[in-house]
Design an enzyme around this catalytic site. Sequence first.
Site, short mmCIF file in Angstrom:
data_model
loop_
_atom_site.label_atom_id
_atom_site.label_comp_id
_atom_site.label_asym_id
_atom_site.label_seq_id
_atom_site.Cartn_x
_atom_site.Cartn_y
_atom_site.Cartn_z
N CYS A 102 -10.01 3.49 -29.96
CA CYS A 102 -11.48 4.08 -30.48
C CYS A 102 -12.35 4.20 -29.09
O CYS A 102 -13.42 3.63 -28.80
CB CYS A 102 -12.19 3.37 -31.33
SG CYS A 102 -11.22 3.27 -32.92
N GLU A 103 -11.84 4.95 -27.99
CA GLU A 103 -12.50 5.20 -26.87
C GLU A 103 -12.05 6.57 -26.47
O GLU A 103 -10.83 7.11 -26.33
CB GLU A 103 -11.87 4.35 -25.56
CG GLU A 103 -12.15 2.81 -25.82
CD GLU A 103 -13.26 2.50 -25.50
OE1 GLU A 103 -14.08 3.04 -24.32
OE2 GLU A 103 -13.93 1.29 -25.60
N GLY A 147 0.84 -1.33 0.12
CA GLY A 147 0.05 0.13 -0.04
C GLY A 147 0.73 1.23 -0.11
O GLY A 147 0.01 2.57 -0.27
N TYR A 160 1.57 -1.68 -12.09
CA TYR A 160 0.47 -1.95 -12.54
C TYR A 160 0.40 -1.09 -13.96
O TYR A 160 -0.51 -0.71 -14.36
CB TYR A 160 -0.61 -1.06 -11.73
CG TYR A 160 -0.61 -1.66 -10.38
CD1 TYR A 160 -0.91 -2.99 -9.94
CD2 TYR A 160 0.02 -1.09 -9.28
CE1 TYR A 160 -1.15 -3.39 -8.80
CE2 TYR A 160 0.34 -1.59 -8.02
CZ TYR A 160 -0.33 -2.85 -7.70
OH TYR A 160 -0.26 -3.49 -6.57
N GLU A 211 3.86 -6.93 2.18
CA GLU A 211 3.69 -7.21 0.82
C GLU A 211 3.86 -5.94 -0.18
O GLU A 211 2.81 -5.51 -0.91
CB GLU A 211 2.30 -7.63 0.61
CG GLU A 211 1.99 -8.86 1.41
CD GLU A 211 0.55 -9.46 1.50
OE1 GLU A 211 -0.40 -8.65 0.94
OE2 GLU A 211 0.20 -10.60 1.98
C1 LIG Z 1 -3.35 -8.30 -0.86
C2 LIG Z 1 -2.40 -7.40 -1.40
N1 LIG Z 1 -1.18 -7.24 -0.94
C3 LIG Z 1 -0.43 -6.35 -1.57
C4 LIG Z 1 -0.60 -5.42 -2.69
C5 LIG Z 1 0.25 -4.72 -3.27
O1 LIG Z 1 0.04 -3.22 -3.04
P1 LIG Z 1 0.93 -2.17 -3.43
O2 LIG Z 1 1.30 -2.07 -4.82
O3 LIG Z 1 0.20 -0.79 -3.30
O4 LIG Z 1 2.15 -2.09 -2.47
C6 LIG Z 1 -2.13 -5.38 -2.98
C7 LIG Z 1 -2.53 -4.74 -4.22
O5 LIG Z 1 -3.64 -4.40 -4.51
C8 LIG Z 1 -2.90 -6.52 -2.41
O6 LIG Z 1 -4.30 -6.80 -3.07
#
Ligand SMILES: Cc1ncc(COP(=O)(O)O)c(C=O)c1O
Length: 421
Positions: free
Chosen positions: A344-345, A239, A373, A273
Amino acid sequence: MKYFQYINGELFIEGVAISKIASEIGTPFYCYSSTKIESEYKDFSDAFSKINSTICYSVKANSNLSVIRTLSNLGAGADVVSGGELLRALKGGVSPQKIVFSGVGKTDQELEMAIESDILQINAESLSELSRLNIIAEKYNKIPKVGIRVNPDVEAGSHDKISTGRKEDKFGIDWENVGEIFVANKNFKNIKLVGLAIHIGSQLQSLSPFEEAFKRLEELLTTLMSENHKIETIDLGGGLGIDYSQDLVLKISEYSKLVTKYFGNYDCNIIFEPGRRIVGNAGILIAQVICIKPGIEKQFVVLDAAMNDLLRPSLYGAIHEIIPITNNGPKSPKVLADIVGPICETGDIFATGIKLTNISEGDLVAINSAGAYGAVMSSFYNSRPLIAEVMVKDNNFEIIRKKLDISSLLNYESMPNWIKT
Ligand SMILES: Cc1ncc(COP(=O)(O)O)c(C=O)c1O
């Protein structure tokens, strides 16, 4: 070290001129700095070197095997959300004992894969998932370790579509019901509940939502421990936001202080994560200006990259800085322009009403902060090929995913006899 910089008016990534890559492979393409990825990972892991922790890079941010391997070489684990990502993590050299599997709807096949691979932890998000896991684990004669993803009901304060920890969101088990899940789990003999997990959203720019969630998680933790449930892991998700264009950026040191304040005294493995934070600012998307089209109120700069290559601006209204690859010569007047793709959007827009200098048809531009992403969300929409991905290290570059041309896509299609002529 500067990873992206102009040298004599030419944009370089590490020691390689973007124009050199473009002239060899054509545009558009994604380009990543390997050294920047390594440096971001090291910053993150250094901040937690004093606590018992496992850093599981969130593969969904950028799942290219070379990116995963770059990180696993540094000791990173992986956070995966599908069987495909699990396969990638294993192929990318991540130790199964450093892999966590998250996700609100894992199929039986995906759970089987996770159990067979002996991963660190499966984060379950419902009683039904626990029950399916219990049945599958018995079949495999294994006792998988499981965490419960808690929905702490907090506002992440980022974009609505990437906020995941409010009670109306589909993710996790409502924090007030987690105690009952631990009790119900006594009936499941083939799984071991070992931890709690949260992930409240992405691109967070303030510590306060984290703090709110941590408070709730800690309360839950102490209650469960007082009821003699043994908790071995605390998974705090990802996050942390990045700088897209002078955004407020959270300092990892501040985040680490907060984590230590709430969880530093527990004898637990703290799992992180991070995704965007590790790779977001390590990648750019290179495109060429196909044409500049005057409109009534502004110009349209049409690129050869489009929303199928980088969806974030269309999907979230995300803002990415756009810069020219060559930044010399006499400055032409700034023109007000929308930077758009050829799809085409009407929503196929990278930037609205920005002022650009020195931009002509045929020029190359870089769309910055596209390492997370970006490529992972690309599609074949409008039957456009998936573009190449390139990695740079010092003075070298390599194609790490070839362009997927449309003829290979057509090979997957077939026609029923009744419409063949
Ligand atoms: C369960 C979970 N962990 C980790 C992440 C990674 O998030 P970020 O890229 O914001 O660190 C996400 C992203 O949506 C997620 O769904």
